[in-house]
Motif scaffolding. Structure first.
Motif, PDB file in Angstrom:
ATOM      1  N   ALA A  39       7.225  -0.247   7.970  1.00 53.50           N
ATOM      2  CA  ALA A  39       7.082   0.607   7.092  1.00 53.50           C
ATOM      3  C   ALA A  39       7.694   1.309   6.493  1.00 53.50           C
ATOM      4  CB  ALA A  39       5.718   1.925   7.867  1.00 53.50           C
ATOM      5  N   VAL A  40       7.921   2.142   5.049  1.00 53.42           N
ATOM      6  CA  VAL A  40       9.060   2.569   4.653  1.00 53.42           C
ATOM      7  C   VAL A  40       8.232   3.618   4.407  1.00 53.42           C
ATOM      8  CG1 VAL A  40      10.108   0.038   4.438  1.00 53.42           C
ATOM      9  CG2 VAL A  40       8.308   1.149   2.610  1.00 53.42           C
ATOM     10  N   ALA A  41       9.357   4.796   3.666  1.00 50.73           N
ATOM     11  CA  ALA A  41       9.003   6.171   3.718  1.00 50.73           C
ATOM     12  C   ALA A  41      10.079   6.120   2.403  1.00 50.73           C
ATOM     13  CB  ALA A  41       9.591   7.004   4.649  1.00 50.73           C
ATOM     14  N   PHE A  42       8.755   7.052   1.257  1.00 49.87           N
ATOM     15  CA  PHE A  42       9.487   7.308  -0.401  1.00 49.87           C
ATOM     16  C   PHE A  42       9.400   9.090  -0.375  1.00 49.87           C
ATOM     17  CE2 PHE A  42       8.005   3.566  -0.721  1.00 49.87           C
ATOM     18  CZ  PHE A  42       8.703   2.426  -0.832  1.00 49.87           C
ATOM     19  N   ASP A  43      10.215   9.518  -1.052  1.00 47.36           N
ATOM     20  CA  ASP A  43      10.123  10.812  -1.133  1.00 47.36           C
ATOM     21  C   ASP A  43       9.641  10.856  -2.746  1.00 47.36           C
ATOM     22  OD1 ASP A  43      11.362  12.878  -2.715  1.00 47.36           O
ATOM     23  OD2 ASP A  43      13.086  13.235  -2.662  1.00 47.36           O
ATOM     24  N   PRO A  44       7.761  11.880  -2.937  1.00 48.79           N
ATOM     25  CA  PRO A  44       7.199  11.376  -3.617  1.00 48.79           C
ATOM     26  C   PRO A  44       8.165  12.308  -5.402  1.00 48.79           C
ATOM     27  CG  PRO A  44       6.533  12.670  -1.781  1.00 48.79           C
ATOM     28  CD  PRO A  44       8.264  12.892  -1.243  1.00 48.79           C
ATOM     29  N   ASN A  53       0.816  -1.442  -0.287  1.00 48.40           N
ATOM     30  CA  ASN A  53       0.018  -0.266  -0.194  1.00 48.40           C
ATOM     31  C   ASN A  53       0.822   1.149  -0.282  1.00 48.40           C
ATOM     32  OD1 ASN A  53      -2.957  -1.161   0.495  1.00 48.40           O
ATOM     33  ND2 ASN A  53      -1.570  -1.912   1.873  1.00 48.40           N
ATOM     34  N   ILE A  54       0.717   1.974  -1.259  1.00 47.56           N
ATOM     35  CA  ILE A  54       1.328   3.231  -1.018  1.00 47.56           C
ATOM     36  C   ILE A  54       0.435   4.603  -1.053  1.00 47.56           C
ATOM     37  CG2 ILE A  54       2.452   4.629  -2.556  1.00 47.56           C
ATOM     38  CD1 ILE A  54       3.918   2.773  -1.547  1.00 47.56           C
ATOM     39  N   LEU A  55       0.322   5.357   1.058  1.00 49.58           N
ATOM     40  CA  LEU A  55      -0.613   6.344   1.149  1.00 49.58           C
ATOM     41  C   LEU A  55       0.401   7.665   1.252  1.00 49.58           C
ATOM     42  CD1 LEU A  55      -1.825   4.014   3.913  1.00 49.58           C
ATOM     43  CD2 LEU A  55      -2.592   4.299   1.618  1.00 49.58           C
ATOM     44  N   PRO A  56      -0.734   8.181   0.659  1.00 48.04           N
ATOM     45  CA  PRO A  56       0.189   9.807   0.695  1.00 48.04           C
ATOM     46  C   PRO A  56       0.354  10.451   2.168  1.00 48.04           C
ATOM     47  CG  PRO A  56      -2.404  10.440  -0.508  1.00 48.04           C
ATOM     48  CD  PRO A  56      -1.315   9.094  -0.425  1.00 48.04           C
ATOM     49  N   ALA A  57       1.058  10.973   2.372  1.00 52.34           N
ATOM     50  CA  ALA A  57       0.782  11.066   3.901  1.00 52.34           C
ATOM     51  C   ALA A  57       1.997  12.531   4.637  1.00 52.34           C
ATOM     52  CB  ALA A  57       2.002  10.585   5.407  1.00 52.34           C
ATOM     53  N   SER A  58       1.988  13.408   5.377  1.00 51.06           N
ATOM     54  CA  SER A  58       2.290  14.183   5.814  1.00 51.06           C
ATOM     55  C   SER A  58       3.500  13.915   7.501  1.00 51.06           C
ATOM     56  CB  SER A  58       2.243  15.651   5.686  1.00 51.06           C
ATOM     57  OG  SER A  58       1.045  15.443   7.142  1.00 51.06           O
ATOM     58  N   ASP A 112       5.471  16.667   2.747  1.00 53.82           N
ATOM     59  CA  ASP A 112       5.057  15.021   2.611  1.00 53.82           C
ATOM     60  C   ASP A 112       5.494  14.240   1.893  1.00 53.82           C
ATOM     61  OD1 ASP A 112       2.494  16.578   2.377  1.00 53.82           O
ATOM     62  OD2 ASP A 112       2.663  17.390   0.482  1.00 53.82           O
ATOM     63  N   ILE A 113       5.302  13.417   2.488  1.00 54.24           N
ATOM     64  CA  ILE A 113       6.138  12.126   1.569  1.00 54.24           C
ATOM     65  C   ILE A 113       5.046  11.102   1.296  1.00 54.24           C
ATOM     66  CG2 ILE A 113       7.966  11.860   4.062  1.00 54.24           C
ATOM     67  CD1 ILE A 113       5.809   9.858   5.063  1.00 54.24           C
ATOM     68  N   LEU A 114       5.361   9.575   0.922  1.00 47.27           N
ATOM     69  CA  LEU A 114       4.340   8.532   0.402  1.00 47.27           C
ATOM     70  C   LEU A 114       4.753   7.320   1.446  1.00 47.27           C
ATOM     71  CD1 LEU A 114       4.918   8.452  -3.090  1.00 47.27           C
ATOM     72  CD2 LEU A 114       2.556   8.940  -1.665  1.00 47.27           C
ATOM     73  N   LEU A 115       3.622   6.693   2.356  1.00 43.92           N
ATOM     74  CA  LEU A 115       3.894   6.186   3.017  1.00 43.92           C
ATOM     75  C   LEU A 115       3.800   4.811   2.530  1.00 43.92           C
ATOM     76  CD1 LEU A 115       4.707   5.214   5.929  1.00 43.92           C
ATOM     77  CD2 LEU A 115       2.341   5.641   6.589  1.00 43.92           C
ATOM     78  N   GLY A 116       4.684   3.428   3.064  1.00 37.73           N
ATOM     79  CA  GLY A 116       5.148   2.151   2.235  1.00 37.73           C
ATOM     80  C   GLY A 116       4.454   1.742   3.627  1.00 37.73           C
TER      81      GLY A 116
END
Length: 369
Positions: free
Chosen positions: A357-362, A240-245, A281-285
């Motif tokens: 959880a992992v985080a990605f640079d949008p 799951n890839i979720l927009p988050a801050s 903002d990030i993308l949360l995986g």
């Protein structure tokens, strides 16, 4: 330096470069899987190792011997094709030993190799039959026998199971795994099936658009994907890839997302470096199995966060129940125990395992390390 060394290898057709600076070192006895969608370059790379495609630039070496320009017949490799490529007019025995005969191996040695390989693959009773009399799984064993009998330095498999039905694919996957563990041979295996890649390999090279996106063990690929492509390609269902801050609370960085009811939820990170992303903002995986019911959570996890959310769709799948819901404005899949008491349309108390959880640079789509 590996037993099979691919150094800065590229492949171009005219002005179009389809493989870009591939660097992979494969140790002796390793099982490397090249995985990716159609057109990513994995079969082209396999054909370059085999000598069926020329290298535009770079170098490929097997057992310390540079293979650039060496004819396929002189590379001491064996290839198993998707189509099996058996001679229809020859018996199974003849198909297996034909290559040895062409290399003028004496008949007693050919017979000994045939008996050894047919016993290993459990096809002794099929030796007098012709390919048209065999099932798909039997033909695949014969194709593997033809490769094994030559005792090559490297085995190359080009999507060998794609023509088989689902159950037979699983059975043959197990057989190939057993065979590798018994013989300790060096294998390079191409597939678009990420389940095959995860279960068979000692290492995986995930490919996309002619680039190796990530090279690592199945666990590394699954738990710490380098970028969004790897994260969403590897795993079924996908991550799951979720927009988050990112917000700070009590000195700890949290991912802030919205629930299906429009409420804000704070999910604490256990990565200190996420503090650098505060206010961004990030993308949360999050993998589906990291969103579950309270009784299904991994007891070793340190950062487990309860979250109430409305259930969208439930899909019983035997050993698991998959639940689709809305999180952060996106469809999000949760994997639960088969007997989890969850009903479509109700508000349910989920838990999220933030250890996973992992985080990605949008912008770059790369994992934040």
């Amino acid at each position: 330096m590996g037993f099979l060394d691919i150094k800065n290898a590229t492949k171009s057709y005219g002005n179009v470069e389809v493989l870009h600076n591939v660097d992979i070192a494969v140790d002796e006895g390793e099982f490397l899987v090249l995985v990716g969608p159609s057109g990513c370059g994995k079969s082209t790379l396999l054909n370059m190792i085999a000598g069926l495609e020329d290298i535009t630039s770079g170098e490929i070496a097997i057992n310390d011997r540079v293979m650039n320009g060496v004819h396929p017949s002189n590379r001491n490799i064996a290839m198993v094709f998707q189509s099996y490529a058996l001679y229809p007019n020859m018996t199974v025995a003849k198909n297996i030993t034909f290559g040895l005969e062409m290399h003028k191996v004496p008949k007693p040695e050919r017979d000994e190799a045939l008996q050894s390989v047919s016993k290993l693959l459990q096809i002794e009773q099929l030796l007098d039959r012709k390919p048209g009399q065999l099932s798909g799984g039997q033909r695949q064993r014969v194709a593997m026998g033809r490769a094994l009998v030559r005792n090559p330095d490297v085995f190359l498999f080009d999507e060998p199971l794609s023509n088989l039905d689902a159950k037979l694919r699983v059975d043959m996957r197990t057989e190939i795994k057993k065979l590798h563990e018994k013989l300790k041979t060096t294998i390079v295996y191409v597939t678009h099936d990420q389940i095959e890649a995860m279960t068979l390999s000692t290492r995986i090279a995930v490919m996309y658009n002619g680039y190796v996106q990530q090279l690592g063990t199945p666990k590394e690929i699954y738990d710490t994907p380098e970028n969004l492509f790897v994260a969403t390609f590897m795993g079924s269902p996908a991550m799951n890839i979720l927009p988050a801050s990112v917000v700070m609370k009590d000195g700890v960085p949290h991912a802030e997302i919205t629930t299906s009811e429009g409420q804000n939820a704070l999910l604490p990170f256990n990565q200190e470096n996420m503090s650098d992303w505060a206010g961004k903002d990030i993308l949360l995986g999050i993998r589906p199995e990291a969103i579950t019911d309270p009784d299904g959570v991994d007891r070793k996890s340190k950062t487990v966060v309860p979250i109430s959310n409305r259930v969208g769709v439930t899909e019983p799948a035997g050993a698991d129940t998959f639940v689709t819901m809305e999180l952060a404005g996106k469809d999000c899949i949760s994997r639960m125990r088969a007997d989890a008491d969850v009903t479509t349309g109700e508000i349910f108390d989920f838990v999220i395992n933030m250890d996973k959880a992992v985080a990605f640079d949008p912008q770059s789509e790369m994992r934040i390390k």
